[in-house]
Design a protein around this motif. Structure first.
Motif, short mmCIF file in Angstrom:
data_model
loop_
_atom_site.label_atom_id
_atom_site.label_comp_id
_atom_site.label_asym_id
_atom_site.label_seq_id
_atom_site.Cartn_x
_atom_site.Cartn_y
_atom_site.Cartn_z
N ALA A 87 -10.33 -0.87 5.18
CA ALA A 87 -8.96 -0.64 4.73
C ALA A 87 -8.00 -1.68 5.30
CB ALA A 87 -8.51 0.77 5.13
N GLU A 127 -6.10 -2.36 -1.14
CA GLU A 127 -5.28 -1.67 -0.14
C GLU A 127 -3.78 -1.89 -0.35
OE1 GLU A 127 -6.30 0.60 2.04
OE2 GLU A 127 -8.27 0.34 1.12
N ARG A 158 1.67 4.36 0.32
CA ARG A 158 1.16 4.26 1.69
C ARG A 158 1.76 3.07 2.40
NH1 ARG A 158 -4.89 3.53 0.09
NH2 ARG A 158 -3.78 2.27 -1.46
N THR A 185 -8.98 11.66 -5.56
CA THR A 185 -9.88 11.94 -4.45
C THR A 185 -9.47 13.22 -3.73
OG1 THR A 185 -8.57 10.56 -2.97
CG2 THR A 185 -10.42 9.51 -4.08
N ASN A 187 -10.55 13.81 -0.47
CA ASN A 187 -10.93 13.60 0.92
C ASN A 187 -9.72 13.46 1.85
OD1 ASN A 187 -9.94 11.14 0.18
ND2 ASN A 187 -11.83 9.99 0.51
N SER A 189 -7.21 11.44 1.46
CA SER A 189 -6.63 10.09 1.47
C SER A 189 -5.41 9.98 0.55
CB SER A 189 -7.67 9.06 1.05
OG SER A 189 -8.09 9.29 -0.30
#
Length: 202
Positions: A87, A127, A158, A185, A187, A189
């Protein structure tokens, strides 16, 4: 992104000798899965950072560089994510500065390697820079491209300057690409993997 978008690319089976551009190549697992699914012709990759991740030999050509919405090649500071080197980014986001890296224009890479043929699939996992890179693509490259996959946040950015999923979809629609597949997603994130299809030359 790898496992989530590969099933969506079964559409590529109808093409012979598929050309792929992998932006932000950190693992070769994506290429391995893709190779089992479709008849690959050439695969060109741009790495995520200046550090070798030992995957260069899996590709027809590998660039130790980053791409961004730039007119000419230049150097830029790169930041390593200590907790997850996959990342690392051109955005600082509290990462460790590891020096300068070459920043290239993706059009130049594509035109050097695939000057006239169809670009069947461009995967971008940069990213936070995903839509910036798409915005750099020329009309000719976009016209020759069948599918583009990006990663983007569901809602809030982000990184300062990152685009959300809705903003990305709006931009793609403005250049003639429709959503082909989307995976939000689960997870924690907060990102979505979205595959777009070129509606101008299906």
């Amino acid at each position: 992104m790898t496992s989530t978008i590969v099933p969506a690319l079964k559409e590529l089976k109808k093409f012979n000798k598929v050309n792929v551009v992998d932006v932000g190549a950190a693992r070769a697992s994506f290429l391995v899965e893709l190779d089992q699914l479709i008849d690959l012709n050439n695969v060109y990759a741009i790495g995520i950072d200046p550090i070798s991740h030992g995957i260069e030999d899996h590709y027809d050509k590998f660039y130790h560089a980053c791409v961004d919405n730039v007119d000419n090649s230049r150097k830029q500071i790169f930041y390593k994510n200590i907790s997850d080197d996959q990342a690392s980014s051109l955005f600082s986001n509290n990462g460790e500065m590891i020096g300068e890296i070459d920043i290239l224009n993706l059009n130049n890479i594509i035109n050097d390697n695939i000057p006239n043929d169809t670009i069947h699939f461009i995967k971008i996992d940069a990213e936070g820079k995903d839509l910036h890179i798409v915005k750099s693509l020329s009309e000719d490259v976009l016209f020759r491209t069948k599918f583009i996959a990006i990663e983007c946040p569901h809602n809030g950015a982000r990184y300062d300057g990152e685009f959300t999923k809705n903003e990305c979809i709006e931009y793609f629609e403005s250049i003639g690409f429709d959503v082909f597949f989307c995976h939000d997603t689960d997870n924690g994130s907060g990102v979505s993997d979205v595959v777009f299809i070129n509606s101008n030359n299906k």
